[in-house]
Structure formats: structure tokens, C-alpha cells
Write a protein that holds these residues in place. Structure first.
Motif, mmCIF file in Angstrom:
data_model
loop_
_atom_site.group_PDB
_atom_site.id
_atom_site.type_symbol
_atom_site.label_atom_id
_atom_site.label_comp_id
_atom_site.label_asym_id
_atom_site.label_seq_id
_atom_site.Cartn_x
_atom_site.Cartn_y
_atom_site.Cartn_z
ATOM 1 N N ALA A 1 -26.121 -122.249 22.637
ATOM 2 C CA ALA A 1 -26.850 -123.290 21.918
ATOM 3 C C ALA A 1 -26.654 -124.655 22.559
ATOM 4 C CB ALA A 1 -26.400 -123.331 20.459
ATOM 5 N N ILE A 2 -25.433 -124.940 23.023
ATOM 6 C CA ILE A 2 -25.125 -126.276 23.521
ATOM 7 C C ILE A 2 -25.375 -126.344 25.032
ATOM 8 C CG2 ILE A 2 -23.305 -128.001 23.761
ATOM 9 C CD1 ILE A 2 -22.105 -126.936 21.231
ATOM 10 N N PRO A 3 -26.230 -127.256 25.474
ATOM 11 C CA PRO A 3 -26.560 -127.330 26.898
ATOM 12 C C PRO A 3 -25.459 -127.993 27.727
ATOM 13 C CG PRO A 3 -27.758 -128.986 25.687
ATOM 14 C CD PRO A 3 -26.984 -128.213 24.679
ATOM 15 N N ILE B 1 -25.700 -134.441 17.245
ATOM 16 C CA ILE B 1 -26.599 -133.640 18.088
ATOM 17 C C ILE B 1 -26.122 -132.195 18.144
ATOM 18 C CG2 ILE B 1 -27.434 -133.303 20.443
ATOM 19 C CD1 ILE B 1 -27.634 -136.197 20.807
ATOM 20 N N ILE B 2 -24.807 -132.011 18.317
ATOM 21 C CA ILE B 2 -24.291 -130.644 18.441
ATOM 22 C C ILE B 2 -24.549 -129.852 17.163
ATOM 23 C CG2 ILE B 2 -22.165 -129.299 18.629
ATOM 24 C CD1 ILE B 2 -21.195 -131.338 20.687
ATOM 25 N N PHE C 1 -29.601 -141.229 28.292
ATOM 26 C CA PHE C 1 -28.489 -141.249 29.231
ATOM 27 C C PHE C 1 -28.935 -141.847 30.555
ATOM 28 C CE2 PHE C 1 -26.305 -139.166 32.740
ATOM 29 C CZ PHE C 1 -24.987 -139.499 32.454
ATOM 30 N N ALA C 2 -30.148 -141.497 30.993
ATOM 31 C CA ALA C 2 -30.654 -142.040 32.248
ATOM 32 C C ALA C 2 -31.243 -143.433 32.039
ATOM 33 C CB ALA C 2 -31.704 -141.097 32.834
ATOM 34 N N VAL D 1 -34.995 -131.209 34.393
ATOM 35 C CA VAL D 1 -34.411 -132.511 34.071
ATOM 36 C C VAL D 1 -34.992 -133.595 34.977
ATOM 37 C CG1 VAL D 1 -32.304 -133.842 34.059
ATOM 38 C CG2 VAL D 1 -32.287 -131.504 33.227
ATOM 39 N N LEU D 2 -35.114 -133.258 36.255
ATOM 40 C CA LEU D 2 -35.638 -134.218 37.218
ATOM 41 C C LEU D 2 -37.082 -134.570 36.876
ATOM 42 C CD1 LEU D 2 -34.551 -135.678 39.588
ATOM 43 C CD2 LEU D 2 -35.416 -133.918 41.092
ATOM 44 N N VAL E 1 -28.279 -132.317 38.229
ATOM 45 C CA VAL E 1 -28.817 -133.674 38.169
ATOM 46 C C VAL E 1 -28.041 -134.505 37.149
ATOM 47 C CG1 VAL E 1 -30.838 -135.026 37.544
ATOM 48 C CG2 VAL E 1 -31.107 -132.983 38.923
ATOM 49 N N LEU E 2 -27.836 -133.936 35.965
ATOM 50 C CA LEU E 2 -27.122 -134.673 34.921
ATOM 51 C C LEU E 2 -25.619 -134.593 35.091
ATOM 52 C CD1 LEU E 2 -29.233 -133.648 31.867
ATOM 53 C CD2 LEU E 2 -29.036 -135.903 32.889
ATOM 54 N N VAL F 1 -34.670 -142.098 41.136
ATOM 55 C CA VAL F 1 -35.707 -142.331 40.130
ATOM 56 C C VAL F 1 -35.558 -143.723 39.536
ATOM 57 C CG1 VAL F 1 -36.616 -141.622 37.915
ATOM 58 C CG2 VAL F 1 -35.961 -139.900 39.585
ATOM 59 N N GLY G 1 -30.469 -126.932 38.567
ATOM 60 C CA GLY G 1 -31.164 -128.100 38.017
ATOM 61 C C GLY G 1 -30.235 -128.959 37.176
ATOM 62 N N ILE H 1 -31.050 -139.049 40.290
ATOM 63 C CA ILE H 1 -31.186 -140.021 39.193
ATOM 64 C C ILE H 1 -31.238 -141.428 39.770
ATOM 65 C CG2 ILE H 1 -30.036 -141.045 37.207
ATOM 66 C CD1 ILE H 1 -30.155 -138.555 36.084
ATOM 67 N N VAL I 1 -32.031 -132.823 22.422
ATOM 68 C CA VAL I 1 -31.161 -132.968 23.592
ATOM 69 C C VAL I 1 -31.884 -133.752 24.693
ATOM 70 C CG1 VAL I 1 -29.978 -131.753 25.433
ATOM 71 C CG2 VAL I 1 -29.817 -130.915 23.108
ATOM 72 N N ALA J 1 -31.620 -137.326 24.209
ATOM 73 C CA ALA J 1 -30.293 -137.812 24.602
ATOM 74 C C ALA J 1 -30.197 -137.931 26.121
ATOM 75 C CB ALA J 1 -29.216 -136.878 24.070
ATOM 76 N N VAL J 2 -30.771 -136.952 26.825
ATOM 77 C CA VAL J 2 -30.724 -136.963 28.288
ATOM 78 C C VAL J 2 -31.460 -138.184 28.840
ATOM 79 C CG1 VAL J 2 -31.663 -135.811 30.316
ATOM 80 C CG2 VAL J 2 -30.409 -134.499 28.614
ATOM 81 N N ILE K 1 -37.226 -136.897 33.998
ATOM 82 C CA ILE K 1 -36.792 -138.251 34.337
ATOM 83 C C ILE K 1 -37.867 -138.970 35.159
ATOM 84 C CG2 ILE K 1 -35.090 -139.541 35.674
ATOM 85 C CD1 ILE K 1 -33.045 -137.461 34.710
ATOM 86 N N ASN L 1 -30.698 -123.436 16.343
ATOM 87 C CA ASN L 1 -30.489 -122.094 16.899
ATOM 88 C C ASN L 1 -30.294 -121.063 15.793
ATOM 89 O OD1 ASN L 1 -29.913 -121.556 20.042
ATOM 90 N ND2 ASN L 1 -29.724 -123.698 19.531
ATOM 91 N N VAL M 1 -28.257 -129.042 16.954
ATOM 92 C CA VAL M 1 -28.687 -128.012 17.902
ATOM 93 C C VAL M 1 -28.205 -126.634 17.447
ATOM 94 C CG1 VAL M 1 -28.370 -127.177 20.247
ATOM 95 C CG2 VAL M 1 -28.861 -129.567 19.861
ATOM 96 N N LEU M 2 -26.952 -126.572 16.971
ATOM 97 C CA LEU M 2 -26.453 -125.290 16.457
ATOM 98 C C LEU M 2 -27.312 -124.832 15.283
ATOM 99 C CD1 LEU M 2 -22.565 -125.761 16.561
ATOM 100 C CD2 LEU M 2 -23.972 -124.328 18.031
ATOM 101 N N ILE N 1 -25.036 -142.576 22.154
ATOM 102 C CA ILE N 1 -24.090 -141.938 23.087
ATOM 103 C C ILE N 1 -23.960 -142.792 24.330
ATOM 104 C CG2 ILE N 1 -23.758 -139.965 24.631
ATOM 105 C CD1 ILE N 1 -24.953 -138.178 22.577
ATOM 106 N N PHE O 1 -25.299 -130.544 29.569
ATOM 107 C CA PHE O 1 -25.169 -131.988 29.439
ATOM 108 C C PHE O 1 -24.147 -132.358 28.356
ATOM 109 C CE2 PHE O 1 -26.995 -135.594 26.928
ATOM 110 C CZ PHE O 1 -26.726 -136.612 27.817
ATOM 111 N N LEU O 2 -24.280 -131.704 27.183
ATOM 112 C CA LEU O 2 -23.345 -132.008 26.093
ATOM 113 C C LEU O 2 -21.951 -131.488 26.388
ATOM 114 C CD1 LEU O 2 -25.575 -131.408 22.953
ATOM 115 C CD2 LEU O 2 -24.700 -133.569 23.820
ATOM 116 N N MET P 1 -22.641 -137.610 19.233
ATOM 117 C CA MET P 1 -22.581 -136.301 19.898
ATOM 118 C C MET P 1 -22.409 -135.194 18.867
ATOM 119 S SD MET P 1 -20.363 -136.686 23.327
ATOM 120 C CE MET P 1 -19.986 -134.950 23.404
#
Lengths: 278, 335
Positions: free
Chosen positions: B142-144, A251-252, A214-215, A122-123, B276-277, B295, B273, B292, A207, A210-211, A126, A259, A255-256, A230, B146-147, A248
Motif C-alpha cells: 500500500a505504501i509507495p 497520508i499513510i 515535494f518537487a 514520476v518523471l 527519481v524521488l 525539470v 522509475g 528533478i 501520494v 505529495a510527490v 513532474i 487499499n 492510503v492504507l 511534508i 516515496f513515503l 505523513m
């Protein structure tokens, strides 16, 4: 949920996504960027004070939520397909090379993967986004740079296994060049795994968008994406929770679905799993 | 794990960390956009800007800057944060304990619930608990994180507001901590009110971090436990007349744990990791939150220090997992 049902759920959602992405201008009731400052924070149609004109209500600038969700599907699908394809391409090429040729190539690639894995993903994404500046291409590049290792590790391991199979030895015996063996013999056998990874990666890509939103690092304000919705909705979550909940939910579900699609594809393409199911 | 093997692994970590350092350093220097421009007050003279640049060493070439930085890092000096105007090492040291406590609570939650669910699924094979565990691990995987974090805020913070969704401790509470390890300190000094308060703030972010791992663990434990139940030693235990739950917990689980430890090791770094979020979502004052911030502020010394801190954490976790693994499984002890 049974495997068959899950697979069709995945196909169904994916098809819906494609329809929304391709047909956004015709399906969406409003322009996703059109602001109506006299009609801000309209509640969804099923709540008191909502109107059928804006089925899911409007956001803080009076933009239609439903239209933004539909256009958001376009951005999501584009990012998902392009990023997953490019990450898959890079990872597969390196994985095939490392797995087939071994030696210093393998050592080099493996070390590179090790270094990559020592980054918090994630870092890293970003930092990359901050370096590259906002935009959907940034999201794509960030995903490719980070997630090629997923493909690389799996493909390398699988190539190591395939390389010792009789069919590869036969191909060597009849004098096929290494390049031809990798492309026409090994690659087709790695393909089922790649399909599954590709499907999973599409979910991850959505996702990541979205992350980054978010940042505050994903896209400029002129594109509607689920992630930016979001982020917008988060600021008003106490007054209008649905502003955050609706994207949200999108996205959910997506993502499901990716998968479910991945699992289904694996079961259908892997000969071992196929026989086990009978 | 033999000492020689351990030392060799430790030695192998050096090029990895060096690689991380080089990549992040170079990546941050090729950025268009000057970190100094973020901190100059309006009306600063060109000479002031030049002074500031040389103060942070941005006037030298990239290899020169890197050599200086690495030399400082070796001496335990990570430089000075531009945005916070504080020593990076001190900043990291004051924030890291909060993150470690969060990760610890999360990993305990994940392992406990993952193992319990996996065992339950095998104990009630082909009945509704198994279906529930299967469903849970499918959705959880499935859902990370963050969500999950955003979902928890939405449901337990906004729709049914029963838990706090930001911070580490209510600032109105009086708690003069001697160390940054609030949770441990409160536990040791017997301040149970503080412990409860800390846990209330910890539970949602920890749960968000834990769920994907718990789901993965439940699935792996279920599979390997079901396999172990068909082995001869389980048959022997059955013939001896052991109860079903004793066989599950005492005999089969021991053998099913080995793949679970491997998985926990791989996933543990993802969990760390994820802070971070998650810390940013829950405004939790750890190093993830700080990252965050760093950055967004283009705070190069702070970003470098934090990335390096995370990389060291990851390497340490991997070593720890390897050690646990070889303790559990005699077969890999050979080397």
C-alpha cells in the motif's frame, strides 16, 4: 487483520475524511492560513511547552497544524475523487473500445499504452507539472494523463474475456447495436473491477500530490495540502520532527484505508470471491 | 528465446522509443516560458539573447529542432545541458553507474527478502509467521517508495540517528575511483572499508525502493508456493521421504518462481522509475536526482536525454525479463 475489520477500517477512515473535507470551516479550531509570528514552532499539546490552544503545535509561520491537516483533507479528497474519476473515465472508454472492437483500434490503444509505460511515471508527472504550472488542477491533470493506463489495461483485458461470454453472444444475436452491448451488457460486468481500481487510484492520487509538492510543483502557498506540509516540515525535521510526521501519518493512514476499501469492495462485488468466502 | 524472436522484440522497441522521444520533445516545446531566459545574465543585449537562442537551436521550428535532435541522438550526441553547461551524454554516463548500483542492491534486497518471506509463510502455515508476512505484504504494497524513504529518514536519520541519510560516500574518505562504479570497484580492489561506507549510504534508499516489490513478491510466492504444495510432484517427493524444507526450497519453489519472475519484471521498471524521488530524498548523486534538478531548471536538453535514458533502461529490463522467463519456463520457448 481480518478482511471484515480491514473493510470497516477503510470505510471509517474514508467517512472521517469526508467529514473533515465538508466540515473543515466548522471543525478546524483556527484559520489554516492565519500566521502568528509570536507563536512559531509551538510543540504539540502533549509535549513540554505545548498548549491546548494548538493541539498539534504550530509550524514555522505560526500556523495551526491541526487546522492545516483538516483543510488538507479537503484538498486531498478533492484531488483523489476528481482525478480518480477522470482517469477512470478515460481509461475505461479506451479500454472498452480496444477490448470490444479489437482490430486497428486495439492496436492503436495498445501501442499508446506501451509508449506510456516506457515513461518513468514520476518523471512524466513532474515534467507535466513544470509545464502546466503550480496548482491543484495541475495535480489532477498529471494524475489523469499518467494513470489512465492503469484503468485501460485492466478494462481492456476484462472486456476481452467478457466479449466471448454467452450473454454477449446472445445480445449480438438479438441484434443489439455494439454501443448498446458495451454500455448495458459489458460495462456492468466490468464495474466491480472499476470500483476496486477507483479506490486504489484515490490513494495513489493523494501520494502524487505529495510527490509534486515535494518537487515544489504542487500548489501555491495559499492552500494547505498534506504534501506541502511534508515539504515545509522536511526543512525543520531536526528541530521539530512532528511537522513532517503528522501529515505523513495522515497520508499513510489514508492510503492504507483506500487499499483496504479496494480489497473489501473486490471481495464483496466479485461473484467468484464472494462464493469462495462462504 | 530464439534469436529471431529476440530481434523482433528489439525492433518493436524502436517505435516505442521514438514515441517517447516525440512526446517529451513536443511537450517541452509547447511550454510557455523560455529556457533561455533562465540563463541570460542581467544586462544581456537582445543580440546576445538571439545568439544564445541560435546556439541551442531554439530559433528553428519544432519539427526542424526535432529532426536535428534525433539525428544527433543517432550519432550518440544528446546535446549540451543548459544548466550544467556540460555534454549531456557525459553527464548521464557519469551519473548512471550510481543509479545502477542503487537499483541492483535494491532488487537483490527485494528478491531475497520477498522469496524468504514467501517461503516462511508457507513453511509456518497458519501460525504467527504467516500472519506477519500477510501484514507485511499488505502494508508494503500500500505504501509507495516515496513515503518509505521519508519514513526512514524520520525514524533512522532523525529520531534514532544511526544511518547516514544523504549522499553516496563520505567526502572525507580517500577513495580515488578509476570508474564511476564505486561499489564494484571497491569490491574488486578489496577496499572493504569503502564497501561498508558505500553500503551504509545505500541501505536506506535501496530498502525504500525494495519494500513495495518485496511485499508483492512475498504475496505471489506464498500463493503460488501454497498451490504447488498440493501438486502430485510434491506428493511424490514426500513419499520419497524428502524433508519438508527440501521439498519447499528444491521442488516447489522452482515452479512457484515463474509468476514471481513475471512480477519482478513488471515491478522492476517501477523500481527504476522510483529512483527519481528516492535519490532526491537521500541526495544520492544518480540520474534520478539529476532529472528533478533538470525539470526544476527547465534544462530541456538534459530532460530529453534523461527521459530517453530511462526509456532505454525500461525497454532493456523488459527484454531481460522476457529472456529469463523463457529460460525458466520451457512452455513459452515455442515461438
Amino acid at each position: 487483520m481480518s478482511g471484515r475489520l480491514r473493510f470497516w477500517f477503510g470505510i471509517g477512515v474514508f467517512a472521517l475524511l469526508v467529514v473533515c473535507a465538508l466540515g473543515a470551516p466548522w471543525i478546524a479550531p483556527h484559520d489554516p492560513l492565519e500566521q502568528d509570528l509570536l507563536a512559531t514552532f509551538q510543540p504539540p499539546a502533549w509535549r513540554e511547552g505545548g498548549s491546548a490552544d494548538f493541539p498539534f503545535g504550530t509550524d514555522g509561520l505560526g500556523r495551526d497544524i491541526l487546522s492545516r491537516l483538516i483543510y488538507g483533507a479537503r484538498a486531498a479528497l478533492t484531488v483523489a475523487v476528481v482525478a480518480a474519476f477522470l482517469a477512470g473515465l478515460l481509461g475505461t472508454v479506451l479500454g472498452l473500445l480496444a477490448g470490444y472492437f479489437g482490430g486497428w483500434i486495439d492496436a492503436l490503444v495498445s501501442r499508446l499504452v506501451d509508449i506510456w509505460m516506457a515513461f518513468p511515471p514520476v518523471l512524466l508527472s513532474i515534467v507535466l507539472a513544470a509545464v502546466l504550472g503550480a496548482g491543484l488542477h495541475t495535480v489532477v491533470i498529471a494524475i489523469v494523463v499518467i494513470d489512465w493506463t492503469r484503468f485501460c489495461r485492466v478494462v481492456r483485458a476484462e472486456t476481452l474475456v467478457q466479449r466471448n461470454q454467452d450473454y454477449v453472444v446472445s445480445a449480438m444475436t438479438i441484434g443489439l447495436r455494439p454501443g448498446a452491448i458495451v454500455v448495458s451488457e459489458i460495462l456492468p460486468n466490468v464495474m466491480p473491477l472499476l470500483l476496486t481500481l477507483f479506490s486504489l487510484e484515490m490513494g495513489i492520487a493523494i501520494v502524487v500530490e505529495a510527490v509534486l509538492s515535494f518537487a515544489g510543483l504542487s500548489v501555491a502557498n495559499d492552500t494547505a495540502t498534506w504534501g506541502s506540509m511534508i515539504q515545509d516540515g522536511r526543512q525543520f525535521v531536526n528541530q521539530a520532527w512532528w511537522l513532517m510526521a503528522l501529515p505523513m501519518g495522515c497520508i499513510i493512514v489514508t492510503v492504507l484505508a483506500t487499499n483496504a476499501l479496494g480489497d473489501g469492495l473486490r471481495e464483496r462485488t466479485d461473484p467468484l470471491a464472494r462464493t469462495a468466502r462462504r | 528465446m530464439s534469436l529471431a524472436y529476440f530481434l523482433r522484440r528489439l525492433l518493436l522497441a524502436v517505435p516505442t522509443l521514438l514515441g517517447v522521444a516525440v512526446i517529451v520533445f513536443v511537450l517541452l516545446r509547447v511550454v510557455p516560458g523560455d529556457p533561455i531566459s533562465m540563463m541570460i545574465p542581467p544586462g544581456a543585449s537582445a543580440a546576445d539573447i538571439e545568439n544564445l537562442r541560435s546556439l541551442y537551436g531554439f530559433d528553428k521550428s519544432i519539427p526542424q529542432q526535432f529532426a536535428l535532435w534525433i539525428g544527433d541522438v543517432m550519432r550518440g550526441d544528446l546535446g549540451v545541458s543548459i544548466s550544467q553547461r556540460q555534454d549531456v551524454m557525459r553527464l548521464v554516463a557519469s551519473r548512471l553507474p550510481a543509479t545502477l548500483e542503487l537499483c541492483l542492491v535494491a532488487i537483490v534486497l527485494a528478491v531475497a527478502s520477498g522469496v524468504a518471506l514467501g517461503v516462511a509463510a508457507v513453511y509456518w502455515r497458519r501460525r504467527w509467521p504467516e500472519a506477519i508476512v500477510d501484514g507485511f505484504s499488505g502494508v508494503g504494497l500500500a505504501i509507495p517508495d516515496f513515503l518509505w524513504g521519508l519514513l526512514f529518514i524520520l525514524i533512522l536519520g532523525v529520531l534514532i540517528p544511526i544511518l547516514p541519510v544523504s549522499g553516496r560516500l563520505d567526502p572525507r574518505l580517500e577513495f580515488d575511483a578509476a570508474t564511476p562504479f564505486y561499489l564494484f570497484e571497491a569490491l574488486i580492489t578489496g577496499r572493504l572499508d569503502i564497501v561498508g561506507e558505500l553500503l551504509q549510504h545505500l541501505i536506506l534508499p535501496a530498502l525504500a525502493l525494495a519494500l513495495p516489490l518485496a511485499a508483492a513478491l512475498a504475496r505471489v510466492i506464498k500463493t503460488s508456493l501454497a498451490e504447488a504444495m498440493n501438486q502430485d510432484y510434491v506428493m511424490l517427493a514426500r513419499v520419497k521421504g524428502y524433508s519438508r524444507s527440501r521439498i519447499l526450497w528444491r521442488v516447489a519453489l522452482r515452479n512457484a518462481l515463474i509468476p514471481a519472475v513475471t512480477l519482478t519484471g513488471v515491478q522492476f521498471t517501477f523500481l527504476v522509475g522510483g529512483t527519481v524521488l528516492i535519490e532526491t530524498i537521500f541526495a544520492y548523486p544518480g540520474i534520478g536526482n539529476l532529472a528533478i534538478h533538470a525539470v526544476v531548471q527547465r534544462d530541456l536538453p538534459l530532460i530529453q536525454g534523461l527521459v530517453l535514458t530511462f526509456a532505454v533502461l525500461f525497454v532493456a529490463i523488459n527484454l531481460l525479463v522476457d529472456a529469463t522467463y523463457s529460460m525458466l519456463n520451457p512452455r513459452v520457448r515455442v515461438r
